[in-house]
Scaffold this motif. Structure first.
Motif, PDB file in Angstrom:
ATOM      1  N   ALA A  41       0.834  -1.207   0.000  1.00  0.00           N
ATOM      2  CA  ALA A  41       0.000   0.000   0.000  1.00  0.00           C
ATOM      3  C   ALA A  41       0.864   1.251   0.000  1.00  0.00           C
ATOM      4  O   ALA A  41       0.455   2.289  -0.514  1.00  0.00           O
ATOM      5  CB  ALA A  41      -0.930   0.006   1.205  1.00  0.00           C
ATOM      6  N   GLY A  42       2.062   1.152   0.521  1.00  0.00           N
ATOM      7  CA  GLY A  42       2.972   2.291   0.517  1.00  0.00           C
ATOM      8  C   GLY A  42       3.507   2.634  -0.852  1.00  0.00           C
ATOM      9  O   GLY A  42       3.929   3.766  -1.096  1.00  0.00           O
ATOM     10  N   SER A  43       3.487   1.671  -1.762  1.00  0.00           N
ATOM     11  CA  SER A  43       4.019   1.946  -3.099  1.00  0.00           C
ATOM     12  C   SER A  43       3.095   2.860  -3.907  1.00  0.00           C
ATOM     13  O   SER A  43       3.561   3.568  -4.794  1.00  0.00           O
ATOM     14  CB  SER A  43       4.254   0.644  -3.860  1.00  0.00           C
ATOM     15  N   ALA A  44       1.796   2.851  -3.601  1.00  0.00           N
ATOM     16  CA  ALA A  44       0.854   3.690  -4.348  1.00  0.00           C
ATOM     17  C   ALA A  44       1.163   5.181  -4.186  1.00  0.00           C
ATOM     18  O   ALA A  44       1.233   5.896  -5.183  1.00  0.00           O
ATOM     19  CB  ALA A  44      -0.580   3.376  -3.941  1.00  0.00           C
ATOM     20  N   PRO A  45       1.367   5.697  -2.992  1.00  0.00           N
ATOM     21  CA  PRO A  45       1.733   7.116  -2.901  1.00  0.00           C
ATOM     22  C   PRO A  45       3.237   7.360  -3.011  1.00  0.00           C
ATOM     23  O   PRO A  45       3.658   8.454  -3.357  1.00  0.00           O
ATOM     24  CB  PRO A  45       1.224   7.525  -1.519  1.00  0.00           C
ATOM     25  N   LEU A  46       4.052   6.341  -2.739  1.00  0.00           N
ATOM     26  CA  LEU A  46       5.500   6.541  -2.730  1.00  0.00           C
ATOM     27  C   LEU A  46       6.063   6.784  -4.129  1.00  0.00           C
ATOM     28  O   LEU A  46       6.945   7.629  -4.301  1.00  0.00           O
ATOM     29  CB  LEU A  46       6.187   5.333  -2.092  1.00  0.00           C
ATOM     30  N   LEU A  47       5.565   6.084  -5.128  1.00  0.00           N
ATOM     31  CA  LEU A  47       6.080   6.262  -6.484  1.00  0.00           C
ATOM     32  C   LEU A  47       5.804   7.667  -7.038  1.00  0.00           C
ATOM     33  O   LEU A  47       6.723   8.304  -7.569  1.00  0.00           O
ATOM     34  CB  LEU A  47       5.525   5.174  -7.404  1.00  0.00           C
ATOM     35  N   GLN A  82      -1.803   2.788  -8.444  1.00  0.00           N
ATOM     36  CA  GLN A  82      -3.029   3.297  -7.829  1.00  0.00           C
ATOM     37  C   GLN A  82      -4.269   2.773  -8.546  1.00  0.00           C
ATOM     38  O   GLN A  82      -5.253   2.400  -7.895  1.00  0.00           O
ATOM     39  CB  GLN A  82      -3.020   4.819  -7.825  1.00  0.00           C
ATOM     40  N   ILE A  83      -4.246   2.738  -9.866  1.00  0.00           N
ATOM     41  CA  ILE A  83      -5.382   2.200 -10.612  1.00  0.00           C
ATOM     42  C   ILE A  83      -5.612   0.739 -10.245  1.00  0.00           C
ATOM     43  O   ILE A  83      -6.750   0.311 -10.017  1.00  0.00           O
ATOM     44  CB  ILE A  83      -5.163   2.369 -12.128  1.00  0.00           C
ATOM     45  N   TYR A  84      -4.540  -0.037 -10.164  1.00  0.00           N
ATOM     46  CA  TYR A  84      -4.665  -1.449  -9.808  1.00  0.00           C
ATOM     47  C   TYR A  84      -5.253  -1.604  -8.404  1.00  0.00           C
ATOM     48  O   TYR A  84      -6.151  -2.416  -8.188  1.00  0.00           O
ATOM     49  CB  TYR A  84      -3.307  -2.141  -9.896  1.00  0.00           C
ATOM     50  N   PHE A  85      -4.765  -0.815  -7.456  1.00  0.00           N
ATOM     51  CA  PHE A  85      -5.265  -0.922  -6.086  1.00  0.00           C
ATOM     52  C   PHE A  85      -6.721  -0.477  -5.982  1.00  0.00           C
ATOM     53  O   PHE A  85      -7.500  -1.069  -5.240  1.00  0.00           O
ATOM     54  CB  PHE A  85      -4.398  -0.112  -5.130  1.00  0.00           C
ATOM     55  N   PHE A  86      -7.103   0.565  -6.710  1.00  0.00           N
ATOM     56  CA  PHE A  86      -8.503   0.989  -6.671  1.00  0.00           C
ATOM     57  C   PHE A  86      -9.412  -0.061  -7.307  1.00  0.00           C
ATOM     58  O   PHE A  86     -10.552  -0.217  -6.896  1.00  0.00           O
ATOM     59  CB  PHE A  86      -8.691   2.346  -7.335  1.00  0.00           C
ATOM     60  N   LYS A  87      -8.911  -0.775  -8.307  1.00  0.00           N
ATOM     61  CA  LYS A  87      -9.697  -1.882  -8.876  1.00  0.00           C
ATOM     62  C   LYS A  87      -9.883  -2.995  -7.857  1.00  0.00           C
ATOM     63  O   LYS A  87     -10.900  -3.699  -7.893  1.00  0.00           O
ATOM     64  CB  LYS A  87      -9.040  -2.419 -10.142  1.00  0.00           C
ATOM     65  N   LEU A  88      -8.927  -3.166  -6.950  1.00  0.00           N
ATOM     66  CA  LEU A  88      -9.083  -4.171  -5.893  1.00  0.00           C
ATOM     67  C   LEU A  88     -10.222  -3.825  -4.940  1.00  0.00           C
ATOM     68  O   LEU A  88     -10.811  -4.701  -4.317  1.00  0.00           O
ATOM     69  CB  LEU A  88      -7.783  -4.324  -5.093  1.00  0.00           C
ATOM     70  N   LEU A  89     -10.512  -2.535  -4.818  1.00  0.00           N
ATOM     71  CA  LEU A  89     -11.582  -2.106  -3.913  1.00  0.00           C
ATOM     72  C   LEU A  89     -12.963  -2.482  -4.431  1.00  0.00           C
ATOM     73  O   LEU A  89     -13.909  -2.582  -3.665  1.00  0.00           O
ATOM     74  CB  LEU A  89     -11.508  -0.595  -3.683  1.00  0.00           C
ATOM     75  N   TRP A  90     -13.113  -2.654  -5.740  1.00  0.00           N
ATOM     76  CA  TRP A  90     -14.411  -3.005  -6.303  1.00  0.00           C
ATOM     77  C   TRP A  90     -14.612  -4.453  -6.094  1.00  0.00           C
ATOM     78  O   TRP A  90     -15.402  -5.153  -6.112  1.00  0.00           O
ATOM     79  CB  TRP A  90     -14.470  -2.659  -7.790  1.00  0.00           C
TER      80      TRP A  90
END
Length: 90
Positions: A41-47, A82-90
């Protein structure tokens, strides 16, 4: 010479810290369900943060186009994560 004002730098640092913490809270359950380590989860804002730091400090100070390219690569990688992680939320 530093290309950013101190007040703007302070706002960027506070924003980065808040985003970093928020992404852990936001994606924790989705990453657990996807059997992925929570530390990702840290990689989403860190990059994007890394790309912004490279752009704002190194690329704008040196005027070397390769640093601009590297910054854009990190920013785009961050958006893909971030797109990949937000797709995980669905």
């Amino acid at each position: 010479m530093f290309p950013l004002t101190v007040s703007m730098l302070a706002v960027f640092i506070i924003n980065a810290i808040v985003n970093f913490i928020a992404y852990f809270y936001l994606f924790e359950a989705a990453l657990i369900l996807a059997h992925l380590p929570i530390i990702l989860a840290g990689s989403a804002p860190l990059l994007p943060m890394l790309g912004g730091m490279i752009e704002g400090v190194i690329a704008e100070s040196t005027f070397n186009q390769w640093w601009h390219f590297i910054a854009v690569v990190f920013l785009n990688l961050g958006m893909v994560v971030q797109i990949y992680f937000f797709k995980l939320l669905w």
